[in-house]
Design an enzyme around this catalytic site. Sequence first.
Site, PDB file in Angstrom:
ATOM      1  N   SER A 139       0.857  -1.196   0.000  1.00 31.26           N
ATOM      2  CA  SER A 139       0.000   0.000   0.000  1.00 31.26           C
ATOM      3  C   SER A 139       0.883   1.233   0.000  1.00 31.26           C
ATOM      4  O   SER A 139       2.033   1.188   0.478  1.00 31.26           O
ATOM      5  CB  SER A 139      -0.858   0.004   1.267  1.00 31.26           C
ATOM      6  N   TYR A 153      -1.096  -0.963  10.556  1.00 30.42           N
ATOM      7  CA  TYR A 153      -1.256  -1.118   9.092  1.00 30.42           C
ATOM      8  C   TYR A 153      -0.027  -0.636   8.316  1.00 30.42           C
ATOM      9  O   TYR A 153       0.524  -1.378   7.495  1.00 30.42           O
ATOM     10  CB  TYR A 153      -2.517  -0.398   8.623  1.00 30.42           C
TER      11      TYR A 153
HETATM   12  N1  LIG Z   1      -8.732  -0.784  -1.352  1.00 27.94           N
HETATM   13  C1  LIG Z   1      -7.759   0.052  -1.054  1.00 27.94           C
HETATM   14  O1  LIG Z   1      -7.967   1.281  -1.005  1.00 27.94           O
HETATM   15  C2  LIG Z   1      -6.367  -0.484  -0.808  1.00 27.94           C
HETATM   16  C3  LIG Z   1      -5.302   0.433  -0.858  1.00 27.94           C
HETATM   17  C4  LIG Z   1      -4.004  -0.029  -0.660  1.00 27.94           C
HETATM   18  C5  LIG Z   1      -3.776  -1.371  -0.428  1.00 27.94           C
HETATM   19  N2  LIG Z   1      -4.815  -2.235  -0.349  1.00 27.94           N
HETATM   20  C6  LIG Z   1      -4.500  -3.652  -0.072  1.00 27.94           C
HETATM   21  O2  LIG Z   1      -5.034  -4.453  -1.093  1.00 27.94           O
HETATM   22  C7  LIG Z   1      -5.241  -5.794  -0.618  1.00 27.94           C
HETATM   23  C8  LIG Z   1      -6.612  -6.277  -1.058  1.00 27.94           C
HETATM   24  O3  LIG Z   1      -7.602  -5.470  -0.451  1.00 27.94           O
HETATM   25  P1  LIG Z   1      -8.903  -4.971  -1.237  1.00 27.94           P
HETATM   26  O4  LIG Z   1      -8.839  -3.512  -1.313  1.00 27.94           O
HETATM   27  O5  LIG Z   1      -9.092  -5.766  -2.461  1.00 27.94           O
HETATM   28  O6  LIG Z   1     -10.011  -5.315  -0.107  1.00 27.94           O
HETATM   29  P2  LIG Z   1     -11.279  -6.287  -0.129  1.00 27.94           P
HETATM   30  O7  LIG Z   1     -12.128  -6.030  -1.323  1.00 27.94           O
HETATM   31  O8  LIG Z   1     -11.891  -6.136   1.222  1.00 27.94           O
HETATM   32  O9  LIG Z   1     -10.620  -7.744  -0.284  1.00 27.94           O
HETATM   33  C9  LIG Z   1      -9.854  -8.303   0.757  1.00 27.94           C
HETATM   34  C10 LIG Z   1      -9.615  -9.774   0.479  1.00 27.94           C
HETATM   35  O10 LIG Z   1      -8.831 -10.314   1.572  1.00 27.94           O
HETATM   36  C11 LIG Z   1      -9.487 -11.489   2.050  1.00 27.94           C
HETATM   37  N3  LIG Z   1      -9.262 -11.682   3.483  1.00 27.94           N
HETATM   38  C12 LIG Z   1      -9.435 -10.774   4.485  1.00 27.94           C
HETATM   39  N4  LIG Z   1      -9.202 -11.356   5.676  1.00 27.94           N
HETATM   40  C13 LIG Z   1      -8.895 -12.664   5.431  1.00 27.94           C
HETATM   41  C14 LIG Z   1      -8.609 -13.788   6.253  1.00 27.94           C
HETATM   42  N5  LIG Z   1      -8.604 -13.718   7.592  1.00 27.94           N
HETATM   43  N6  LIG Z   1      -8.333 -14.978   5.655  1.00 27.94           N
HETATM   44  C15 LIG Z   1      -8.359 -15.098   4.304  1.00 27.94           C
HETATM   45  N7  LIG Z   1      -8.640 -14.068   3.471  1.00 27.94           N
HETATM   46  C16 LIG Z   1      -8.925 -12.878   4.032  1.00 27.94           C
HETATM   47  C17 LIG Z   1     -10.992 -11.244   1.759  1.00 27.94           C
HETATM   48  O11 LIG Z   1     -11.669 -12.489   1.604  1.00 27.94           O
HETATM   49  P3  LIG Z   1     -12.731 -13.121   2.635  1.00 27.94           P
HETATM   50  O12 LIG Z   1     -13.415 -11.989   3.359  1.00 27.94           O
HETATM   51  O13 LIG Z   1     -13.649 -13.922   1.730  1.00 27.94           O
HETATM   52  O14 LIG Z   1     -11.907 -13.980   3.519  1.00 27.94           O
HETATM   53  C18 LIG Z   1     -10.904 -10.561   0.393  1.00 27.94           C
HETATM   54  O15 LIG Z   1     -10.812 -11.518  -0.627  1.00 27.94           O
HETATM   55  C19 LIG Z   1      -5.049  -5.718   0.902  1.00 27.94           C
HETATM   56  O16 LIG Z   1      -3.798  -6.269   1.242  1.00 27.94           O
HETATM   57  C20 LIG Z   1      -5.098  -4.220   1.202  1.00 27.94           C
HETATM   58  O17 LIG Z   1      -4.338  -3.898   2.352  1.00 27.94           O
HETATM   59  C21 LIG Z   1      -6.112  -1.835  -0.544  1.00 27.94           C
END
Ligand SMILES: NC(=O)c1ccc[n+]([C@@H]2O[C@H](COP(=O)([O-])OP(=O)(O)OC[C@H]3O[C@@H](n4cnc5c(N)ncnc54)[C@H](OP(=O)(O)O)[C@@H]3O)[C@@H](O)[C@H]2O)c1
Length: 264
Positions: A139, A153
């Site tokens: 991130s 985080y």
């Molecule tokens: N969206 C943003 O603004 C943003 C910005 C910078 C970085 N990121 C990073 O991008 C990555 C993906 O996030 P996203 O934005 O795509 O969020 P998201 O739509 O909420 O997806 C998160 C994913 O992680 C999985 N997950 C969460 N907790 C888990 C657990 N205990 N065991 C297994 N799987 C788990 C969820 O699946 P289940 O709930 O089905 O388990 C889901 O598939 C993360 O590492 C996040 O820190 C996001």
Amino acid sequence: MKKTAFITGASAGIGKALAEVFAQNGFNLVLTARREDRLRELQKSIQDKFDVKVYPLPADLHNVEAPHELFDSIQSKGLQIDALVNNAGYSLPGSFHNTAWKDQAEFIQVLITSVAQFCHLFLPGMIKSGYGRIINVSSLSGILPGSAGFTLYSGAKSFVNQLSQTLFLETEGTGVNVTAICPGYTYTEFHDVNGMRESVNRLPSYMWMDAATVANQGFEAVMKGVPLYVNGATNRFFALLPKLLPNKRVLRMVDKSKADVGQL
Ligand SMILES: NC(=O)c1ccc[n+]([C@@H]2O[C@H](COP(=O)([O-])OP(=O)(O)OC[C@H]3O[C@@H](n4cnc5c(N)ncnc54)[C@H](OP(=O)(O)O)[C@@H]3O)[C@@H](O)[C@H]2O)c1
């Protein structure tokens, strides 16, 4: 023979988008997350669109045994993992001293330990075969200072950046590329899960990217062998701030903006 990618957090957002990109590029997929129904829906939609095989392997990465169990399960299917995407993640709002240690330990397990452990489990096979691609989804927060209320985080994402860059060096000449990608605000379920949707909706549209663009850029970056890739011009500008301004000023700026709108 087709290559195979293993993607964590594939049930939503950036992980789901990365699954589409790898499939489009001819990779078979092993997908994990907790929501099995979502993984099965994605399996069907990807297999309908692309000539690849998709294996859903639901697991909860809070469980310390999960990385090894997933590795064993992949081995028992006779699959060689050629690409690893450590993407599963979330943020944990609340002040550090008021948040139960169990929640913080589980957070560290998903965001730090499982990321390092999957690299450790899959790298030997990649090095042996002379081909590997690892994307660790970090991130912009891993480059900027931390902010109050999301204590672990930024530190977790800084760890992911440093781990990825060090592995990039350690694997040079082996055929393995390791890349940390650093998205900023991205339209996914992330801000629904951490309860910040209403406040982040106030952000201007130029601050946002869509998950498909982030995923495509990440795929290109790892294929080219870029060790650390910040997604988007706006985020690349923000990533420069710690190099240009005094630390305390950046700390206050980041803290104020994140307190106003929430973690990225
Ligand atoms: N969206 C943003 O603004 C943003 C910005 C910078 C970085 N990121 C990073 O991008 C990555 C993906 O996030 P996203 O934005 O795509 O969020 P998201 O739509 O909420 O997806 C998160 C994913 O992680 C999985 N997950 C969460 N907790 C888990 C657990 N205990 N065991 C297994 N799987 C788990 C969820 O699946 P289940 O709930 O089905 O388990 C889901 O598939 C993360 O590492 C996040 O820190 C996001």
